[in-house]
Design a protein around this motif. Structure first.
Motif, PDB file in Angstrom:
ATOM      1  N   SER A 270       0.843  -1.199   0.000  1.00 49.39           N
ATOM      2  CA  SER A 270       0.000   0.000   0.000  1.00 49.39           C
ATOM      3  C   SER A 270       0.875   1.246   0.000  1.00 49.39           C
ATOM      4  N   ILE A 271       0.246   2.401  -0.125  1.00 46.40           N
ATOM      5  CA  ILE A 271       0.992   3.658  -0.128  1.00 46.40           C
ATOM      6  C   ILE A 271       1.557   3.992   1.253  1.00 46.40           C
ATOM      7  N   TYR A 272       1.055   3.304   2.285  1.00 42.79           N
ATOM      8  CA  TYR A 272       1.470   3.605   3.654  1.00 42.79           C
ATOM      9  C   TYR A 272       2.702   2.821   4.094  1.00 42.79           C
ATOM     10  N   GLY A 273       3.005   1.703   3.420  1.00 43.07           N
ATOM     11  CA  GLY A 273       4.066   0.833   3.882  1.00 43.07           C
ATOM     12  C   GLY A 273       3.600   0.010   5.077  1.00 43.07           C
ATOM     13  N   SER A 274       4.474  -0.783   5.672  1.00 41.63           N
ATOM     14  CA  SER A 274       4.103  -1.658   6.789  1.00 41.63           C
ATOM     15  C   SER A 274       4.135  -0.963   8.145  1.00 41.63           C
ATOM     16  N   ASP A 275       5.120  -0.088   8.353  1.00 42.98           N
ATOM     17  CA  ASP A 275       5.343   0.447   9.699  1.00 42.98           C
ATOM     18  C   ASP A 275       4.302   1.471  10.134  1.00 42.98           C
ATOM     19  N   SER A 355       4.311  12.098   8.750  1.00 40.00           N
ATOM     20  CA  SER A 355       3.858  12.563   7.445  1.00 40.00           C
ATOM     21  C   SER A 355       2.340  12.678   7.391  1.00 40.00           C
ATOM     22  N   GLU A 356       1.853  13.340   6.330  1.00 42.15           N
ATOM     23  CA  GLU A 356       0.411  13.468   6.126  1.00 42.15           C
ATOM     24  C   GLU A 356      -0.226  12.098   5.911  1.00 42.15           C
ATOM     25  N   LEU A 357       0.497  11.175   5.270  1.00 37.93           N
ATOM     26  CA  LEU A 357      -0.016   9.810   5.078  1.00 37.93           C
ATOM     27  C   LEU A 357      -0.285   9.147   6.430  1.00 37.93           C
ATOM     28  N   TYR A 358       0.601   9.369   7.366  1.00 37.38           N
ATOM     29  CA  TYR A 358       0.474   8.810   8.713  1.00 37.38           C
ATOM     30  C   TYR A 358      -0.815   9.289   9.377  1.00 37.38           C
ATOM     31  N   PHE A 359      -1.065  10.593   9.329  1.00 41.95           N
ATOM     32  CA  PHE A 359      -2.266  11.136   9.977  1.00 41.95           C
ATOM     33  C   PHE A 359      -3.538  10.785   9.209  1.00 41.95           C
ATOM     34  N   ASP A 360      -3.441  10.691   7.897  1.00 35.65           N
ATOM     35  CA  ASP A 360      -4.599  10.296   7.087  1.00 35.65           C
ATOM     36  C   ASP A 360      -5.052   8.886   7.453  1.00 35.65           C
TER      37      ASP A 360
END
Length: 455
Positions: A270-275, A355-360
């Motif tokens: 996915s765009i988020y990765g595993s961690d 990152s914004e991905l993290y909060f999304d």
């Protein structure tokens, strides 16, 4: 020896419940802060990889909760039922066996974790980026496992003796110490993950020592040395009434490990990765523990009342306690639901910036994962009330329905169709199924329970 006119059988239900539940709620919430405070300071000082690492290590805590709560709750249910039946001698034998079992189990678990640390962390879902962090954290916190296990298991027994304020006090001491030591060790001494881990261990030791002091001041029984020699019949009685907690915690352990590995697998594509998903899920699950702690505090306040009066066959008091507990837990659940749905990003941000991905992903996951919190309070109450009446099998069945029959298959099936998001959808569906089954089973139980007292 028992005291005459035990307040469990005579005092007004609402005032009795609040006097027992409020200290238990405070103690539970503060106890939950052990892990949450670590997550906050680790997130602020190390970043989301540190949070992911503690998520990987968290199943060890669940194993402790499994052993501790099975032993402690099973012993406490027996304790109150035996007092209601005017059999204090049996109550003290079971309590002594429970304490010895907790101490022995704690040292065995510590040794096993230290011997197989790396393999355990990989099995729990560690990635290449989080393996070293998780090994450092779990390796140090393993030294506190005997103390944590004793505290987890002995606290319900202290509450069963009517000393909920003492129980709260011992947990408060440890949690406040942990909150003080975390920033000192992590930031001032620059110890990183090791600092958070040592803060936890020291706090657990202090809590255990204060709690052990309660042996001198038990209200309803007086212990002798022979009471602490483990007895097979006592272990059997403890497990019989602690079976609900055993099923719940074991299934929770399986789900935590499965979810970490599923997040690692589906997150990688996915765009988020595993961690990021592993870190977020760990945060949300620990935030949810705060809610569960509040509801369990209500139930823990209700359990000695239900157990004593069910044993004494004062069924009108059992019914009233159940009713008040459900109203109280539903009110809290609605408030918590609104908070979780309205402020997910703000809650996630407490655990560090990223990152914004993290909060999304964090905001989306929290809203879906906790979508039926307003129903969960009722489900938790009903599931944990059955053992207090000596009906552990019914509580265990509800735990199986929620965790094993519903949630576990959904975690593996839904990602086949929805990818990473499927893991997010599984929990609310299982929550809804669990609520329907819990209400149905409680309705049936109240129909067959005598409406008149038989004492």
């Amino acid at each position: 020896m028992t005291k005459n006119n035990n307040p469990m059988g005579n005092k007004k239900i609402k005032s009795l419940l609040f006097s027992l539940a409020i200290p238990a709620m405070i103690a539970n919430v503060v106890n939950a802060l052990y892990n949450i405070v670590d997550q906050i300071f680790i997130g602020q000082g190390i970043g989301y990889l540190g949070n992911a690492a503690t998520s990987v290590a968290f199943p060890i805590t669940t194993i402790c909760l499994c052993i501790g709560l099975v032993t402690g709750l099973g012993a406490s249910f027996n304790f109150n039922l035996d007092l209601g039946r005017k059999n204090p001698h049996r109550a003290q034998k079971i309590t002594g066996t429970a304490v010895t079992t907790l101490i022995i189990s704690g040292f065995i678990l510590m040794i096993l974790v230290r011997l197989f640390l790396k393999d355990i962390m990989i099995f729990f879902g560690a990635t290449k980026q989080t393996l070293a962090y998780s090994m450092e954290y779990a390796g140090i916190t393993s030294f506190g496992l005997p103390f944590f296990l004793f505290t987890t298991g002995f606290n319900p027994i202290v509450r069963a003796d009517g000393a909920s304020k003492y129980s709260m006090f011992t947990i408060l001491i440890g949690a406040i110490l942990n909150i003080i030591l975390d920033p000192i060790f992590i930031f001032i001494f620059d110890m990183g993950m090791a600092g958070a881990a040592w803060a936890t261990v020291i706090s657990q030791i202090v809590s255990a020592l204060f709690l052990a002091n309660y042996f001198r001041i038990f209200k309803n029984v007086k212990f002798e040395k022979e009471d602490f020699i483990p007895k097979f019949w006592a272990i059997k009685s403890i497990v019989a009434l602690g079976f609900t907690s055993l099923i719940f915690q074991l299934s929770t352990l399986v789900i935590q490990i499965s979810m970490n590995n599923l997040l690692r697998f589906y997150g990688a594509s996915s765009i988020y990765g595993s961690d990021i998903p592993i870190a977020i899920v760990g945060i949300v699950m620990k935030v949810n523990i705060l809610f569960v702690s509040l509801v369990l505090g209500i139930v823990q306040g209700a359990q000695p009342i239900i157990g004593f009066n069910y044993g004494a066959k004062k069924f009108h008091r059992v019914r009233e306690t159940i009713k008040v507990s459900l109203i109280f837990s539903t009110s809290i659940s609605l408030v918590i639901f609104i908070i979780f749905q309205a402020f997910p990003r703000q809650i996630i941000s407490l655990f560090g910036s990223a990152s914004e991905l993290y909060f999304d992903y964090g905001a989306r996951f929290m809203r879906f994962y906790l979508a039926f919190v307003f129903l969960n309070g009722i489900s938790i109450c009903i599931t944990t009330m059955f053992p207090a009446m000596g009906k552990a099998r019914k509580g265990a069945l509800l735990s199986l329905i929620k965790q094993v029959i519903s949630l576990l298959p959904l975690l593996y099936i839904l990602p086949l169709f929805f990818g990473l998001d499927g893991i997010m959808y599984a929990t609310p569906i299982a929550d809804l199924i669990s609520f329907i089954c819990a209400v149905f089973m409680l309705s049936r139980e109240l129909k067959i329970m005598p409406k008149e007292d038989l004492s």
